[in-house]
Design a protein around this motif. Structure first.
Motif, mmCIF file in Angstrom:
data_model
loop_
_atom_site.group_PDB
_atom_site.id
_atom_site.type_symbol
_atom_site.label_atom_id
_atom_site.label_comp_id
_atom_site.label_asym_id
_atom_site.label_seq_id
_atom_site.Cartn_x
_atom_site.Cartn_y
_atom_site.Cartn_z
ATOM 1 N N CYS A 88 -0.080 3.402 3.811
ATOM 2 C CA CYS A 88 -0.253 3.175 2.361
ATOM 3 C C CYS A 88 -0.659 4.458 1.640
ATOM 4 C CB CYS A 88 -1.294 2.084 2.117
ATOM 5 S SG CYS A 88 -0.671 0.416 2.453
ATOM 6 N N GLY A 89 -1.189 5.440 2.352
ATOM 7 C CA GLY A 89 -1.565 6.711 1.751
ATOM 8 C C GLY A 89 -0.470 7.750 1.789
ATOM 9 N N GLU A 90 0.691 7.385 2.334
ATOM 10 C CA GLU A 90 1.813 8.308 2.453
ATOM 11 C C GLU A 90 2.932 7.892 1.490
ATOM 12 O OE1 GLU A 90 2.851 8.377 6.593
ATOM 13 O OE2 GLU A 90 0.770 8.745 7.202
ATOM 14 N N ILE A 91 3.650 8.852 0.993
ATOM 15 C CA ILE A 91 4.714 8.600 0.020
ATOM 16 C C ILE A 91 5.912 7.919 0.690
ATOM 17 C CG2 ILE A 91 6.358 9.699 -1.564
ATOM 18 C CD1 ILE A 91 4.220 11.878 -1.985
ATOM 19 N N ALA A 136 4.843 -10.217 -4.007
ATOM 20 C CA ALA A 136 3.524 -9.692 -3.635
ATOM 21 C C ALA A 136 2.950 -8.849 -4.768
ATOM 22 C CB ALA A 136 3.621 -8.873 -2.346
ATOM 23 N N GLU A 137 3.793 -8.082 -5.425
ATOM 24 C CA GLU A 137 3.328 -7.264 -6.545
ATOM 25 C C GLU A 137 2.817 -8.145 -7.691
ATOM 26 O OE1 GLU A 137 4.815 -3.722 -9.583
ATOM 27 O OE2 GLU A 137 6.276 -4.696 -8.278
ATOM 28 N N ARG A 138 3.541 -9.209 -7.986
ATOM 29 C CA ARG A 138 3.130 -10.110 -9.076
ATOM 30 C C ARG A 138 1.801 -10.797 -8.766
ATOM 31 N NH1 ARG A 138 8.565 -10.717 -9.016
ATOM 32 N NH2 ARG A 138 8.552 -12.573 -7.706
ATOM 33 N N SER A 139 1.653 -11.306 -7.548
ATOM 34 C CA SER A 139 0.403 -12.004 -7.221
ATOM 35 C C SER A 139 -0.761 -11.017 -7.097
ATOM 36 C CB SER A 139 0.547 -12.854 -5.956
ATOM 37 O OG SER A 139 0.937 -12.081 -4.857
ATOM 38 N N ALA A 140 -0.512 -9.794 -6.663
ATOM 39 C CA ALA A 140 -1.577 -8.777 -6.618
ATOM 40 C C ALA A 140 -2.056 -8.468 -8.032
ATOM 41 C CB ALA A 140 -1.081 -7.509 -5.938
ATOM 42 N N ARG A 141 -1.123 -8.427 -8.975
ATOM 43 C CA ARG A 141 -1.485 -8.195 -10.371
ATOM 44 C C ARG A 141 -2.274 -9.383 -10.926
ATOM 45 N NH1 ARG A 141 3.436 -7.965 -12.658
ATOM 46 N NH2 ARG A 141 3.342 -10.197 -12.953
ATOM 47 N N ASP A 142 -1.735 -10.586 -10.727
ATOM 48 C CA ASP A 142 -2.353 -11.781 -11.293
ATOM 49 C C ASP A 142 -3.690 -12.130 -10.631
ATOM 50 O OD1 ASP A 142 -0.081 -11.912 -12.867
ATOM 51 O OD2 ASP A 142 0.841 -13.546 -11.721
ATOM 52 N N ASP A 143 -3.769 -11.997 -9.313
ATOM 53 C CA ASP A 143 -4.961 -12.439 -8.573
ATOM 54 C C ASP A 143 -6.029 -11.367 -8.422
ATOM 55 O OD1 ASP A 143 -3.590 -14.822 -8.285
ATOM 56 O OD2 ASP A 143 -3.114 -14.534 -6.162
ATOM 57 N N PHE A 144 -5.615 -10.081 -8.388
ATOM 58 C CA PHE A 144 -6.571 -9.004 -8.114
ATOM 59 C C PHE A 144 -6.615 -7.926 -9.194
ATOM 60 C CE2 PHE A 144 -5.854 -10.958 -4.038
ATOM 61 C CZ PHE A 144 -7.116 -10.973 -3.472
ATOM 62 N N ALA A 173 -1.010 0.858 -7.230
ATOM 63 C CA ALA A 173 -2.382 0.341 -7.234
ATOM 64 C C ALA A 173 -2.642 -0.523 -5.997
ATOM 65 C CB ALA A 173 -2.650 -0.450 -8.501
ATOM 66 N N VAL A 174 -1.653 -1.307 -5.585
ATOM 67 C CA VAL A 174 -1.788 -2.127 -4.371
ATOM 68 C C VAL A 174 -1.953 -1.217 -3.158
ATOM 69 C CG1 VAL A 174 -0.645 -3.794 -2.860
ATOM 70 C CG2 VAL A 174 -0.466 -4.047 -5.347
ATOM 71 N N LEU A 175 -1.104 -0.202 -3.051
ATOM 72 C CA LEU A 175 -1.172 0.713 -1.914
ATOM 73 C C LEU A 175 -2.483 1.486 -1.901
ATOM 74 C CD1 LEU A 175 2.494 2.067 -1.926
ATOM 75 C CD2 LEU A 175 1.543 0.151 -0.635
ATOM 76 N N ASP A 176 -2.923 1.953 -3.060
ATOM 77 C CA ASP A 176 -4.201 2.673 -3.142
ATOM 78 C C ASP A 176 -5.362 1.768 -2.737
ATOM 79 O OD1 ASP A 176 -2.878 4.953 -3.988
ATOM 80 O OD2 ASP A 176 -3.448 4.729 -6.105
ATOM 81 N N PHE A 177 -5.325 0.518 -3.169
ATOM 82 C CA PHE A 177 -6.358 -0.452 -2.826
ATOM 83 C C PHE A 177 -6.460 -0.603 -1.308
ATOM 84 C CE2 PHE A 177 -7.541 -4.799 -1.749
ATOM 85 C CZ PHE A 177 -8.706 -4.985 -2.481
ATOM 86 N N ILE A 178 -5.332 -0.793 -0.658
ATOM 87 C CA ILE A 178 -5.326 -0.965 0.802
ATOM 88 C C ILE A 178 -5.772 0.317 1.484
ATOM 89 C CG2 ILE A 178 -3.854 -1.378 2.820
ATOM 90 C CD1 ILE A 178 -2.165 -3.229 0.962
#
Length: 114
Positions: free
Chosen positions: A14-17, A26-34, A41-46
C-alpha cells in the motif's frame, strides 16, 4: 481454510506506487463508512497502521472470478477507533497486484461487546 497471504505484504504494498488496486465498491464503502475520500486515502490508511488489531476471519475461493484460475480471498476484521471494520483482499498472479475487494464496516457482532 488457512490464511493465503501475509497481511504485512499487503500493508507494505500500500506504500508503493501502482501495487494495490482498490475496487470501486470498496472505495465507495471506505468513503461512506470511514471518511476515506480517495483510493490513495484508503492505501495511506492501511499503510500507516490504520488497521488496529486485525484478526483473520476466513479465506475463501473468489466465487465471482471471471477467470478459471483459483484465486483465494482473505478477510479480516479490524478496528479504527470505535469503528469495527472488514477488509477482504487478494493477490493477482496474472498482474502481480494486490486487490482490495471490500473495505467497510463489519456487520458481524463486535468481539469487544461480547
Amino acid at each position: 481454510m488457512a490464511i493465503a497471504y501475509d497481511l504485512n505484504d499487503l500493508i507494505k504494498a500500500c506504500g508503493e506506487i501502482n501495487r494495490v488496486v482498490v475496487l470501486g465498491k470498496a472505495e465507495r464503502s471506505a468513503r461512506d463508512d470511514f471518511g476515506l475520500l480517495t483510493k490513495k486515502a484508503v492505501l495511506d490508511f492501511i499503510y500507516n497502521d490504520g488497521l488496529e488489531k486485525p484478526q483473520h476471519i476466513n479465506t475463501k475461493r473468489w466465487e465471482q472470478n471471471p477467470d478459471t484460475d483459483l484465486i483465494l480471498i482473505d478477510a479480516y476484521s479490524f478496528y479504527s477507533g470505535p469503528k469495527h471494520g472488514y477488509l477482504a483482499f487478494f493477490h493477482s498472479p496474472k498482474t502481480g497486484k494486490w486487490l482490495i475487494k471490500s473495505f467497510k464496516l463489519n456487520r458481524d457482532a463486535e468481539p469487544r461487546n461480547k
